[in-house]
Design a protein around this motif. Structure first.
Motif, mmCIF file in Angstrom:
data_model
loop_
_atom_site.group_PDB
_atom_site.id
_atom_site.type_symbol
_atom_site.label_atom_id
_atom_site.label_comp_id
_atom_site.label_asym_id
_atom_site.label_seq_id
_atom_site.Cartn_x
_atom_site.Cartn_y
_atom_site.Cartn_z
ATOM 1 N N MET A 118 0.836 -1.196 0.000
ATOM 2 C CA MET A 118 0.000 0.000 0.000
ATOM 3 C C MET A 118 0.876 1.253 0.000
ATOM 4 N N VAL A 119 0.868 1.967 -1.117
ATOM 5 C CA VAL A 119 1.726 3.152 -1.254
ATOM 6 C C VAL A 119 0.960 4.378 -1.749
ATOM 7 N N ALA A 140 8.713 -0.780 5.777
ATOM 8 C CA ALA A 140 9.902 -0.721 4.925
ATOM 9 C C ALA A 140 9.693 0.101 3.663
ATOM 10 N N CYS A 141 8.457 0.332 3.267
ATOM 11 C CA CYS A 141 8.234 1.107 2.049
ATOM 12 C C CYS A 141 7.395 2.360 2.291
ATOM 13 N N LEU A 142 7.310 2.768 3.571
ATOM 14 C CA LEU A 142 6.559 3.972 3.918
ATOM 15 C C LEU A 142 7.318 4.799 4.950
ATOM 16 N N SER A 143 7.016 6.080 5.014
ATOM 17 C CA SER A 143 7.565 6.925 6.066
ATOM 18 C C SER A 143 6.615 6.877 7.263
ATOM 19 N N GLY A 158 -13.455 2.716 7.527
ATOM 20 C CA GLY A 158 -13.910 1.554 8.295
ATOM 21 C C GLY A 158 -12.978 0.365 8.222
ATOM 22 N N LEU A 159 -11.752 0.582 7.745
ATOM 23 C CA LEU A 159 -10.758 -0.483 7.635
ATOM 24 C C LEU A 159 -9.805 -0.451 8.832
ATOM 25 N N GLU A 160 -9.355 -1.608 9.273
ATOM 26 C CA GLU A 160 -8.329 -1.659 10.311
ATOM 27 C C GLU A 160 -6.959 -1.784 9.663
ATOM 28 N N VAL A 161 -5.919 -1.509 10.457
ATOM 29 C CA VAL A 161 -4.558 -1.480 9.932
ATOM 30 C C VAL A 161 -3.656 -2.448 10.690
ATOM 31 N N LEU A 162 -2.963 -3.281 9.932
ATOM 32 C CA LEU A 162 -1.891 -4.121 10.456
ATOM 33 C C LEU A 162 -0.585 -3.522 9.950
ATOM 34 N N LEU A 163 0.193 -2.946 10.859
ATOM 35 C CA LEU A 163 1.490 -2.361 10.500
ATOM 36 C C LEU A 163 2.567 -3.424 10.613
ATOM 37 N N GLU A 164 3.311 -3.632 9.526
ATOM 38 C CA GLU A 164 4.381 -4.632 9.526
ATOM 39 C C GLU A 164 5.743 -3.965 9.683
ATOM 40 N N ILE A 165 6.502 -4.446 10.679
ATOM 41 C CA ILE A 165 7.864 -3.941 10.874
ATOM 42 C C ILE A 165 8.840 -5.108 10.907
#
Length: 260
Positions: A118-119, A140-143, A158-165
């Protein structure tokens, strides 16, 4: 140029093409855009914690399984107790498509995570329009600022977010609005797996943050180790998909962890 760089470059080309073909207003008119979403966060808390993935191939493994259908696999995942279904929608590198989500959406009653790179804001409207409940944001591909802005937009829709690190530096991408934090056991740049590294990162997250172990879980022992170390959720795909019958493999896995 890393594989991740190549994927992002191609993704931006795809988005430009999609924008030219389909407007955001058109996406808003889709049958799924107004639906009440399921909560991935609550489902991870209250069920098995496993977000089971449908994935045909990957850049590091090549073809994993291109012989099974998403509906068959996803309905079995739900039947055996998955907290959610992760579906790859990237075509060129992972063999996925929006159709894989659309074929499943009306047949399961657990959250669907649109797993993609997602960019661009446009992709969040796409996710909503195909019936996804949550999206993956890859640090890794976002600030950090992009993560903040994208999280706000996701919640607005209405969407939830899973942040990957994956690295200690990427902890800076976390903000208190994030729903779940995924820690990738596999380095996206060299694809090496290190479970201990992930545990160390998890321990640096604020208390109370829902943590999800991602990738590189190849055995029940890996799952047990990560659960003992405090992970709340587990994003698992290859372990099941590399089997001729992913649905049956998932059922066996759930049975095994239940009796141990």
């Amino acid at each position: 140029m890393t594989i991740l760089d190549k994927i992002i470059e191609r993704k931006k080309e795809e988005i430009a093409i999609s924008k030219a073909k389909t407007s955001i207003d058109h996406l808003k008119n889709s049958v799924f855009f107004g639906r009440q979403n399921f909560s991935l966060k609550e489902s991870v808390k209250n069920k098995s914690g496993i977000i089971a993935e449908f994935k045909r191939k990957s850049p590091s493994k090549g073809i994993i399984n291109d012989q099974v259908q998403p509906l068959e696999v996803a309905t079995a995942y739900e039947h055996f107790g998955a907290s959610g279904i992760s579906i790859l929608t990237d075509h060129d590198f992972f063999g996925g498509s929006f159709d894989d989500v659309l074929k499943v959406r009306n047949h399961i009653n657990i959250p669907i995570l649109r797993k993609d790179f997602m960019v661009d804001e446009y992709q969040f409207y796409e996710a909503k329009s195909i019936g996804a409940d949550a999206v993956l944001l890859i640090a890794a591909c976002l600030s950090p600022n992009q993560v903040l802005e994208f999280t706000a937009l996701a919640h607005e829709l209405g969407l939830e977010v899973l942040l990957e690190i994956h690295t200690e530096e990427e902890l800076e991408h976390y903000n208190s609005e994030i729903d779940l934090v995924g820690i990738n056991n596999r380095n996206l740049k060299d694809f090496k797996v290190d479970l201990q590294h992930s545990v160390l990162l998890k321990d640096q997250l604020p208390k109370g943050v829902l943590s999800v172990a991602e990738s590189g879980i190849y055995a029940i022992e890996d799952f047990k180790y990560l659960k003992e170390k405090g992970f709340d959720g587990f994003l698992m795909g290859e372990y099941f998909m590399k089997n001729e019958d992913p649905a049956n493999k998932f059922g066996e896995f759930i049975s095994n962890i239940a009796i141990q």
